[in-house]
Design an enzyme around this catalytic site. Structure first.
Site, mmCIF file in Angstrom:
data_model
loop_
_atom_site.group_PDB
_atom_site.id
_atom_site.type_symbol
_atom_site.label_atom_id
_atom_site.label_comp_id
_atom_site.label_asym_id
_atom_site.label_seq_id
_atom_site.Cartn_x
_atom_site.Cartn_y
_atom_site.Cartn_z
ATOM 1 N N ASP A 34 0.808 -1.223 0.000
ATOM 2 C CA ASP A 34 0.000 0.000 0.000
ATOM 3 C C ASP A 34 0.839 1.270 0.000
ATOM 4 O OD1 ASP A 34 -2.441 -1.227 -0.185
ATOM 5 O OD2 ASP A 34 -2.847 -1.222 1.963
ATOM 6 N N ARG A 82 2.116 4.525 17.521
ATOM 7 C CA ARG A 82 1.522 5.537 16.644
ATOM 8 C C ARG A 82 1.822 6.979 17.032
ATOM 9 N NH1 ARG A 82 1.993 1.504 14.648
ATOM 10 N NH2 ARG A 82 0.669 0.398 13.183
ATOM 11 N N ASP A 120 -5.674 2.364 14.279
ATOM 12 C CA ASP A 120 -4.387 2.974 13.985
ATOM 13 C C ASP A 120 -4.527 4.319 13.308
ATOM 14 O OD1 ASP A 120 -2.829 1.117 15.177
ATOM 15 O OD2 ASP A 120 -2.731 -0.172 13.410
ATOM 16 N N SER A 162 -2.940 -9.787 9.009
ATOM 17 C CA SER A 162 -2.529 -8.402 9.164
ATOM 18 C C SER A 162 -1.645 -8.362 10.402
ATOM 19 C CB SER A 162 -3.768 -7.530 9.348
ATOM 20 O OG SER A 162 -3.413 -6.344 10.006
#
Ligand code: ARG
Length: 371
Positions: free
Chosen positions: A13, A93, A122, A173
């Site tokens: 991505d 994050r 996220d 994932s």
């Protein structure tokens, strides 16, 4: 929009995002990759980003900062989400956002972009953190606006000469850093199904663990773990060593259904050998040295702290104030905890501290009535 800073992981991505953003906005793309102990070759991503058309590619090693300013305060706060998840992904994050905002300012970028897709948590954390630090930056989530299916993404990648990862990637994932690993999707959505043994990479199956337990004696000074079995180590190294020892004894597998930010319950599997050992030890030592009422207050604050981190509210007055409270407790959290690691189990077998509040054994023996 003339210059966009993209958080680059090297995956499909964010690789696609480089040409996509450039074509869509006619902007210069600058990538930032932050090493938080993903355990992957990060240095190679510099070349890769440039080859895909980024004008500059920053690669930062933020592991020290991650340990000192994010993991340690969370450990001292005893913050574990819903009593199970040590928050590895959630803690990463805000630090990623901080690095992005800093480099965006340095580079004079007017927008930051990230590759978050379905994992709503996220995105909330990254965007809330970036907004708290610099509300003037525009935030772009290309993987949400392009609306491409996996096949369309692969086709796009081929026309732009983007190397496509092997087919095996993409079933689960996965998110990894030095505080732990999260595994979702790939069939794990069905909370009734036992995870396949091969999803685990940090922890050994109890069946394959050594027949003999390992004893780990962890020494703390003012709430900071400083020694393992008598060997003094910086916290980053201590975490890495504990991951290996505890993982080899199968410690740190966590299989939960958790309350996500979007209001749904979702199954997630974690591996966090070092986090489990360190939280167990720190909590035990703290319990030994603080009075009952403070234990209760601390317990409530731990839950609030975990919810804040999970919700992306790291850069908040509430978190900073709880940190100050927690810091005031830590000077007494000095001493050692002895743990026995055995086939997935992490058991406390001893604790001691010069500040221990327990009645000394000799005093109790001298006056049995007093007990
Ligand atoms: N559910 C965890 C969190 O919200 C982990 C998220 C990342 N998980 C993943 N498999 N990519 O922090």
């Amino acid at each position: 929009m003339h210059r966009i800073l993209l958080a680059y992981s090297g995956g499909l991505d964010t690789s696609i995002a480089i040409p996509w953003l450039r074509e869509r906005y006619g902007a210069e793309i600058i990538t930032v990759t932050v090493d938080l102990g993903q355990g992957r070759e990060i240095a190679a991503l510099h070349e890769r980003a440039l080859a895909l058309g980024a004008v500059r590619a920053h690669v930062l090693d933020a592991r020290e900062e991650f340990v000192r300013e994010y993991i340690l305060p969370t450990l001292q706060a005893g913050a574990v989400y819903e009593d199970r998840y040590p928050l590895a992904t959630a803690l990463a994050r805000p630090l990623m956002a901080r690095c992005l905002v800093e480099i965006a300012r340095m580079e004079g970028a007017d927008a930051i972009a990230h590759g978050c897709t379905g994992e709503h948590n996220d995105q909330v954390r990254l965007e809330a953190s970036a907004r708290a630090l610099d509300p003037s930056l525009t935030i772009i989530a290309p993987a949400q606006s392009w609306g491409m299916s996996r096949d369309e993404k692969l086709a796009f990648a081929r026309t732009r000469n983007i190397p496509v990862p092997e087919a095996s990637e993409g079933v689960y994932s996965i998110d990894t850093n030095l505080w732990g690993r999260a595994i979702a999707a790939g069939g794990l959505e069905d909370a009734w199904v036992e995870p396949a043994e091969d999803i685990y990479t940090l922890t050994r199956s109890p069946r394959e663990c050594p027949e003999e337990p390992a004893y780990v004696e962890l020494a703390f000074e003012a709430g900071v773990p400083v020694r393992a079995n008598g060997v003094e180590m910086p916290l980053l190294e201590l975490i890495e060593s504990l991951e290996i020892i505890a993982g080899a004894h199968g410690v740190g597998r966590i299989d939960v259904v958790e309350n996500r930010l979007a209001g749904i319950k979702a199954r997630e599997v974690y591996e966090a050998p070092a986090a489990v050992v360190l939280h167990t030890a720190h909590k035990e030592l703290e319990k030994l040295v603080i009075p009952r009422e403070l234990e209760r207050v601390k317990h409530d604050l731990s839950r609030i702290y975990a919810d804040l981190v999970y919700s992306g509210l790291w850069f908040s007055h509430t978190r900073e104030t709880i940190d100050a409270f927690v810091a005031a407790v830590q000077p007494r959290v000095t001493g050692a905890v002895r743990l026995k690691l055995y086939k997935g189990d992490c058991r406390i077998v001893g604790r001691k501290s010069p500040f221990a509040e327990v009645a000394p054994a000799a005093a109790a023996a001298a006056d049995p009535q007093a007990v």
